[in-house]
Write a protein that holds these residues in place. Structure first.
Motif, PDB file in Angstrom:
ATOM      1  N   LYS A 195       0.838  -1.217   0.000  1.00 20.09           N
ATOM      2  CA  LYS A 195       0.000   0.000   0.000  1.00 20.09           C
ATOM      3  C   LYS A 195       0.864   1.254   0.000  1.00 20.09           C
ATOM      4  CE  LYS A 195      -3.946  -1.911   2.489  1.00 20.09           C
ATOM      5  NZ  LYS A 195      -4.444  -2.072   3.877  1.00 20.09           N
ATOM      6  N   GLU A 196       1.896   1.242   0.837  1.00 18.06           N
ATOM      7  CA  GLU A 196       2.773   2.419   0.901  1.00 18.06           C
ATOM      8  C   GLU A 196       3.458   2.683  -0.433  1.00 18.06           C
ATOM      9  OE1 GLU A 196       5.509   2.891   4.254  1.00 18.06           O
ATOM     10  OE2 GLU A 196       4.326   1.405   5.342  1.00 18.06           O
ATOM     11  N   ILE A 197       3.896   1.596  -1.071  1.00 12.97           N
ATOM     12  CA  ILE A 197       4.608   1.770  -2.343  1.00 12.97           C
ATOM     13  C   ILE A 197       3.646   2.259  -3.426  1.00 12.97           C
ATOM     14  CG2 ILE A 197       5.897   0.568  -4.162  1.00 12.97           C
ATOM     15  CD1 ILE A 197       7.095  -1.198  -1.880  1.00 12.97           C
ATOM     16  N   ILE A 198       2.445   1.736  -3.415  1.00 13.85           N
ATOM     17  CA  ILE A 198       1.444   2.226  -4.374  1.00 13.85           C
ATOM     18  C   ILE A 198       1.222   3.723  -4.154  1.00 13.85           C
ATOM     19  CG2 ILE A 198      -1.024   2.130  -5.000  1.00 13.85           C
ATOM     20  CD1 ILE A 198      -0.844  -0.937  -4.511  1.00 13.85           C
ATOM     21  N   HIS A 199       1.169   4.101  -2.884  1.00 13.02           N
ATOM     22  CA  HIS A 199       0.967   5.495  -2.528  1.00 13.02           C
ATOM     23  C   HIS A 199       2.104   6.396  -3.034  1.00 13.02           C
ATOM     24  CE1 HIS A 199      -0.886   8.671  -0.197  1.00 13.02           C
ATOM     25  NE2 HIS A 199       0.315   9.004   0.243  1.00 13.02           N
ATOM     26  N   GLU A 200       3.307   5.856  -3.052  1.00 15.12           N
ATOM     27  CA  GLU A 200       4.479   6.605  -3.538  1.00 15.12           C
ATOM     28  C   GLU A 200       4.407   6.893  -5.032  1.00 15.12           C
ATOM     29  OE1 GLU A 200       7.489   7.590  -1.877  1.00 15.12           O
ATOM     30  OE2 GLU A 200       6.362   7.203  -0.036  1.00 15.12           O
ATOM     31  N   ASN A 201       3.605   6.067  -5.719  1.00 16.01           N
ATOM     32  CA  ASN A 201       3.398   6.293  -7.150  1.00 16.01           C
ATOM     33  C   ASN A 201       4.713   6.355  -7.944  1.00 16.01           C
ATOM     34  OD1 ASN A 201       1.717   6.639  -9.289  1.00 16.01           O
ATOM     35  ND2 ASN A 201       0.623   8.371  -8.358  1.00 16.01           N
ATOM     36  N   ILE A 202       5.501   5.322  -7.836  1.00 17.39           N
ATOM     37  CA  ILE A 202       6.821   5.309  -8.477  1.00 17.39           C
ATOM     38  C   ILE A 202       6.692   4.858  -9.933  1.00 17.39           C
ATOM     39  CG2 ILE A 202       9.196   4.415  -8.296  1.00 17.39           C
ATOM     40  CD1 ILE A 202       8.394   3.571  -5.360  1.00 17.39           C
ATOM     41  N   PRO A 203       7.252   5.641 -10.875  1.00 16.87           N
ATOM     42  CA  PRO A 203       7.162   5.236 -12.282  1.00 16.87           C
ATOM     43  C   PRO A 203       7.836   3.884 -12.492  1.00 16.87           C
ATOM     44  CG  PRO A 203       8.072   7.455 -12.071  1.00 16.87           C
ATOM     45  CD  PRO A 203       7.977   6.892 -10.686  1.00 16.87           C
ATOM     46  N   ASN A 204       7.324   3.092 -13.414  1.00 15.32           N
ATOM     47  CA  ASN A 204       7.930   1.798 -13.755  1.00 15.32           C
ATOM     48  C   ASN A 204       7.745   0.743 -12.652  1.00 15.32           C
ATOM     49  OD1 ASN A 204       9.361  -0.001 -15.433  1.00 15.32           O
ATOM     50  ND2 ASN A 204      11.342   0.586 -14.566  1.00 15.32           N
ATOM     51  N   VAL A 205       6.818   0.989 -11.712  1.00 19.60           N
ATOM     52  CA  VAL A 205       6.577   0.017 -10.639  1.00 19.60           C
ATOM     53  C   VAL A 205       5.104  -0.394 -10.604  1.00 19.60           C
ATOM     54  CG1 VAL A 205       6.564  -0.366  -8.130  1.00 19.60           C
ATOM     55  CG2 VAL A 205       8.452   0.881  -9.206  1.00 19.60           C
ATOM     56  N   GLU A 206       4.887  -1.694 -10.755  1.00 14.23           N
ATOM     57  CA  GLU A 206       3.549  -2.251 -10.564  1.00 14.23           C
ATOM     58  C   GLU A 206       3.569  -2.978  -9.235  1.00 14.23           C
ATOM     59  OE1 GLU A 206       1.770  -5.069 -13.328  1.00 14.23           O
ATOM     60  OE2 GLU A 206       2.436  -3.768 -14.961  1.00 14.23           O
ATOM     61  N   MET A 207       2.509  -2.884  -8.495  1.00 13.64           N
ATOM     62  CA  MET A 207       2.510  -3.544  -7.181  1.00 13.64           C
ATOM     63  C   MET A 207       1.344  -4.519  -7.066  1.00 13.64           C
ATOM     64  SD  MET A 207       4.632  -3.257  -4.653  1.00 13.64           S
ATOM     65  CE  MET A 207       6.219  -3.212  -5.445  1.00 13.64           C
ATOM     66  N   LYS A 208       1.078  -5.228  -8.154  1.00 14.26           N
ATOM     67  CA  LYS A 208      -0.077  -6.138  -8.138  1.00 14.26           C
ATOM     68  C   LYS A 208       0.169  -7.414  -7.353  1.00 14.26           C
ATOM     69  CE  LYS A 208      -2.079  -5.646 -12.572  1.00 14.26           C
ATOM     70  NZ  LYS A 208      -1.706  -6.124 -13.801  1.00 14.26           N
TER      71      LYS A 208
END
Ligand SMILES: *Cc1c(COP(=O)(O)O)cnc(C)c1O
Length: 249
Positions: free
Chosen positions: A187-200
């Motif tokens: 959840k935290e990483i999704i919140h960071e909205n980092i380009p090139n990152v999927e957190m599925k």
């Protein structure tokens, strides 16, 4: 015996189905990955011929040994063990499609350079040490976001999510705490909205704790023993490779 594997797969698929129903999740959200360490190519073949499509090894040596016997049966090969940087070229040679055990920047860098060289890309999961045990690999949860950010800068690495090994042989609630750490990080990483990152993807849960993992959001459960039977080597042989770690870095 073949029948055992068929029977065990039926039981595991039912366990996954029940766990999904009980936690209000769709069964399509959870993939079964077969952890095939120490399992012969013949027995793996039986599982693949019975509809399984996702397998994973912990050691490059075993990947190599079984490769020829399995290459003509369609399936996906992930890697779930500690990966030494000098084995990276083998990972590419033997068609691994996802390294679930990306746990350090040095490995990401070297993997990236090799992939660039071969004009390829690779799916990866960031492995997090949620159980705080010396014996297991994985980035410290406090450093996981930072590592994800850094790895996201490597164009050949496609971050798809997170992986963890929960506490072993512990009470359900302690194991659950590990899985919650991974879910929260997601959840935290999704919140960071980092380009090139999927957190599925959340790869967590094994033979003994897959129900708990599914309740906490697992999208990949990694099962060995419950399908193929007990292994002769203790898991510490695969997980407790402290001296390997020191030798390499
Ligand atoms: C062996 C292994 C598994 C499967 O464990 P079982 O208890 O046999 O189901 C899952 N993940 C990793 C990383 C493993 O090494």
């Amino acid at each position: 015996m073949k029948e055992d594997i068929f029977h065990n797969l039926t039981i595991i698929n039912n366990r996954i189905k029940t766990a999904c129903e009980q936690s209000g999740r769709n069964i399509d959200e959870v993939k079964l990955l077969l952890a095939t360490k120490t399992v012969s190519a013949d027995r793996i073949k039986t599982a693949l011929e019975h509809g399984q499509t996702l397998i994973a090894e912990n050691k490059v040596q075993e990947l190599k040994e079984k490769y020829d016997d399995l290459k003509n049966i369609p399936h996906d090969n992930h890697f779930i063990g500690h990966l030494q940087t000098n084995k990276i070229k083998d990972i590419l040679k033997y068609d691994v499609t996802c390294v679930q055990s990306l746990d350090r920047l040095e490995l990401a860098e070297k993997l990236h350079l090799r992939l660039l060289n071969e004009n390829k890309t690779m799916d990866v999961l960031i492995q997090v040490n949620t159980s705080n045990e010396e014996s297991k690999f994985g980035v410290d949860p406090n450093k996981a976001i930072e590592l994800t950010q850094k790895v996201s800068g490597f164009s050949t690495l496609k971050i798809k999510g997170l992986m963890t090994i929960g506490l072993f042989n512990a009470e359900t609630e302690k194991i659950r705490a590990c899985f919650k750490i991974l879910k929260n990080l997601q959840k935290e990483i999704i919140h960071e909205n980092i380009p090139n990152v999927e957190m599925k993807e959340l790869s967590m849960g094994m033979s003994g704790d897959l129900e708990t993992a599914i309740e906490e959001g697992a999208t990949i459960v990694r099962v060995g023993t419950a399908v193929f039977g007990k292994r002769i080597y203790p898991d510490s042989y695969y997980w407790n490779e402290g001296d390997v770690k020191n030798k390499e870095e």
